[in-house]
Scaffold this motif. Structure first.
Motif, PDB file in Angstrom:
ATOM      1  N   THR A 172       0.926  -1.103   0.003  1.00 23.35           N
ATOM      2  CA  THR A 172      -0.022   0.198   0.049  1.00 23.35           C
ATOM      3  C   THR A 172       0.850   1.319   0.110  1.00 23.35           C
ATOM      4  O   THR A 172       0.262   2.325   0.054  1.00 23.35           O
ATOM      5  N   SER A 173       2.161   1.140   0.085  1.00 24.29           N
ATOM      6  CA  SER A 173       2.953   2.421  -0.113  1.00 24.29           C
ATOM      7  C   SER A 173       4.263   2.032  -0.943  1.00 24.29           C
ATOM      8  O   SER A 173       4.557   1.048  -0.955  1.00 24.29           O
ATOM      9  N   VAL A 174       4.768   3.374  -1.192  1.00 24.95           N
ATOM     10  CA  VAL A 174       6.028   3.188  -1.991  1.00 24.95           C
ATOM     11  C   VAL A 174       7.178   4.081  -0.976  1.00 24.95           C
ATOM     12  O   VAL A 174       6.536   5.185  -0.546  1.00 24.95           O
ATOM     13  N   SER A 175       8.391   3.639  -1.010  1.00 25.50           N
ATOM     14  CA  SER A 175       9.518   4.505  -0.203  1.00 25.50           C
ATOM     15  C   SER A 175      10.763   4.642  -0.982  1.00 25.50           C
ATOM     16  O   SER A 175      10.929   3.548  -1.814  1.00 25.50           O
ATOM     17  N   ILE A 176      11.380   5.684  -0.940  1.00 28.66           N
ATOM     18  CA  ILE A 176      12.535   5.735  -1.512  1.00 28.66           C
ATOM     19  C   ILE A 176      13.567   5.321  -0.258  1.00 28.66           C
ATOM     20  O   ILE A 176      13.495   6.170   0.789  1.00 28.66           O
ATOM     21  N   TRP A 177      13.992   4.341  -0.228  1.00 33.91           N
ATOM     22  CA  TRP A 177      14.854   3.638   0.890  1.00 33.91           C
ATOM     23  C   TRP A 177      16.075   3.658   0.920  1.00 33.91           C
ATOM     24  O   TRP A 177      16.871   3.314  -0.133  1.00 33.91           O
ATOM     25  N   CYS A 178      16.808   4.354   1.957  1.00 36.43           N
ATOM     26  CA  CYS A 178      18.269   4.357   2.041  1.00 36.43           C
ATOM     27  C   CYS A 178      18.740   3.077   2.674  1.00 36.43           C
ATOM     28  O   CYS A 178      18.652   3.067   3.704  1.00 36.43           O
ATOM     29  N   LYS A 179      18.927   1.885   1.797  1.00 37.48           N
ATOM     30  CA  LYS A 179      19.398   0.845   2.337  1.00 37.48           C
ATOM     31  C   LYS A 179      20.898   0.625   3.314  1.00 37.48           C
ATOM     32  O   LYS A 179      20.765  -0.073   4.221  1.00 37.48           O
ATOM     33  N   ARG A 180      21.667   1.696   2.948  1.00 36.01           N
ATOM     34  CA  ARG A 180      22.659   1.778   3.997  1.00 36.01           C
ATOM     35  C   ARG A 180      22.374   2.056   5.304  1.00 36.01           C
ATOM     36  O   ARG A 180      23.241   1.465   5.962  1.00 36.01           O
ATOM     37  N   PHE A 181      21.657   3.022   5.630  1.00 35.42           N
ATOM     38  CA  PHE A 181      21.195   3.727   6.826  1.00 35.42           C
ATOM     39  C   PHE A 181      19.980   3.445   7.430  1.00 35.42           C
ATOM     40  O   PHE A 181      19.608   3.620   8.412  1.00 35.42           O
ATOM     41  N   ALA A 182      19.139   2.185   6.466  1.00 35.77           N
ATOM     42  CA  ALA A 182      17.988   1.761   6.920  1.00 35.77           C
ATOM     43  C   ALA A 182      16.775   2.921   7.470  1.00 35.77           C
ATOM     44  O   ALA A 182      16.396   3.122   8.439  1.00 35.77           O
ATOM     45  N   VAL A 183      16.742   4.031   6.415  1.00 32.91           N
ATOM     46  CA  VAL A 183      16.010   4.953   6.569  1.00 32.91           C
ATOM     47  C   VAL A 183      15.216   5.479   5.314  1.00 32.91           C
ATOM     48  O   VAL A 183      15.807   5.424   4.228  1.00 32.91           O
ATOM     49  N   SER A 184      14.008   5.976   5.481  1.00 32.84           N
ATOM     50  CA  SER A 184      13.371   6.523   4.380  1.00 32.84           C
ATOM     51  C   SER A 184      13.329   7.785   4.000  1.00 32.84           C
ATOM     52  O   SER A 184      13.399   8.730   4.891  1.00 32.84           O
ATOM     53  N   PHE A 185      14.004   8.219   2.983  1.00 34.94           N
ATOM     54  CA  PHE A 185      13.911   9.617   2.337  1.00 34.94           C
ATOM     55  C   PHE A 185      12.691  10.233   2.404  1.00 34.94           C
ATOM     56  O   PHE A 185      12.438  11.504   2.595  1.00 34.94           O
ATOM     57  N   GLY A 186      11.726   9.519   1.731  1.00 40.55           N
ATOM     58  CA  GLY A 186      10.313   9.951   1.638  1.00 40.55           C
ATOM     59  C   GLY A 186       9.449   8.803   1.085  1.00 40.55           C
ATOM     60  O   GLY A 186      10.053   7.670   0.745  1.00 40.55           O
ATOM     61  N   ALA A 187       8.166   8.922   1.242  1.00 42.82           N
ATOM     62  CA  ALA A 187       7.171   7.748   1.126  1.00 42.82           C
ATOM     63  C   ALA A 187       5.878   8.361   0.411  1.00 42.82           C
ATOM     64  O   ALA A 187       5.360   9.511   0.707  1.00 42.82           O
ATOM     65  N   ALA A 188       5.043   7.348  -0.051  1.00 48.14           N
ATOM     66  CA  ALA A 188       3.714   7.843  -0.540  1.00 48.14           C
ATOM     67  C   ALA A 188       2.742   6.799  -0.214  1.00 48.14           C
ATOM     68  O   ALA A 188       3.139   5.345  -0.633  1.00 48.14           O
ATOM     69  N   THR A 189       1.670   7.053   0.274  1.00 48.02           N
ATOM     70  CA  THR A 189       0.602   6.077   0.277  1.00 48.02           C
ATOM     71  C   THR A 189      -0.131   5.998  -1.171  1.00 48.02           C
ATOM     72  O   THR A 189      -0.186   6.781  -1.690  1.00 48.02           O
ATOM     73  N   LEU A 190      -0.474   4.774  -1.451  1.00 49.19           N
ATOM     74  CA  LEU A 190      -0.933   4.308  -2.922  1.00 49.19           C
ATOM     75  C   LEU A 190      -2.314   3.942  -2.591  1.00 49.19           C
ATOM     76  O   LEU A 190      -2.717   3.051  -2.059  1.00 49.19           O
ATOM     77  N   GLY A 191      -3.180   4.812  -3.166  1.00 53.02           N
ATOM     78  CA  GLY A 191      -4.703   4.612  -2.822  1.00 53.02           C
ATOM     79  C   GLY A 191      -5.532   4.790  -4.094  1.00 53.02           C
ATOM     80  O   GLY A 191      -5.014   4.958  -5.382  1.00 53.02           O
TER      81      GLY A 191
END
Length: 191
Positions: A172-191
């Motif tokens: 239900t969502s998409v994330s721009i994920w920084c795998k190295r630091f395990a953190v989301s730069f930004g995300a969107a709910t898909l509806g």
């Protein structure tokens, strides 16, 4: 004289070696130059049918001019879901959409993406809710997620194929994920 003597001791050379190795590792790990550079992508996005161009009006014997001039892709591709990005670790804007193409394939398309560049950025579809603020930065690896690939660029339009075996109903969502630091730069709910 003191400096010559200092450079003759093994402890000084050990300290210099440790500092050099630490600096090289820090540069590799954090890649600070990416905060100062942008990678812009301008991929062609799928033309999605709108109700006005997908069919002729009811009771009309001929299609409207806009429907007749629409490309074959416009009548075959459909919007499955979409949402707007919110910022997490870094300012992020733009939108995300899942499109079913004419051949039945699914694509995630990032439209007008604008985020920071960073090390090891990935595009993830997840089953986690999008939460604003710091509470939302680290949730996306807690549940089910599918990595669609490395982020092609931190600016612009880009698309990612969704494998056929991916069940989209609970992602239900998409994330721009920084795998190295395990953190989301930004995300969107898909509806």
């Amino acid at each position: 004289m003191l400096i010559r003597r200092l450079f003759r001791t093994p402890l000084t050379w050990f300290a210099i070696t440790v500092l050099a190795a630490g600096s090289a590792f820090g540069l590799y790990w954090f890649q600070p130059w990416k905060l100062l550079t942008d990678a812009e992508v301008a991929e062609r996005l799928t033309v999605v049918a709108t109700p006005a161009t997908s069919a002729a009006p009811t009771g009309s014997a001929t299609p409207t001019a806009s429907a007749a001039s629409a490309s074959p892709d416009a009548t075959a591709a459909t919007l499955v879901s979409s949402g707007e990005f919110i910022s997490h670790e870094h300012d992020t804007s733009g939108s995300a959409r899942i499109v079913r193409t004419a051949d039945g394939q699914h694509r995630l398309e990032l439209v007008g993406l604008n985020t920071s560049n960073g090390p090891d950025l990935r595009v993830w579809l997840t089953d986690q809710p999008v939460i604003e603020g710091r509470d939302g930065w680290h949730v996306f690896d807690d549940g089910r997620w599918v990595e669609l690939g490395r982020l092609k660029g931190n600016l612009g339009d880009q698309g990612y194929a969704i494998p056929d075996d991916v069940e989209l109903s609970d992602l239900t969502s998409v994330s721009i994920w920084c795998k190295r630091f395990a953190v989301s730069f930004g995300a969107a709910t898909l509806g």
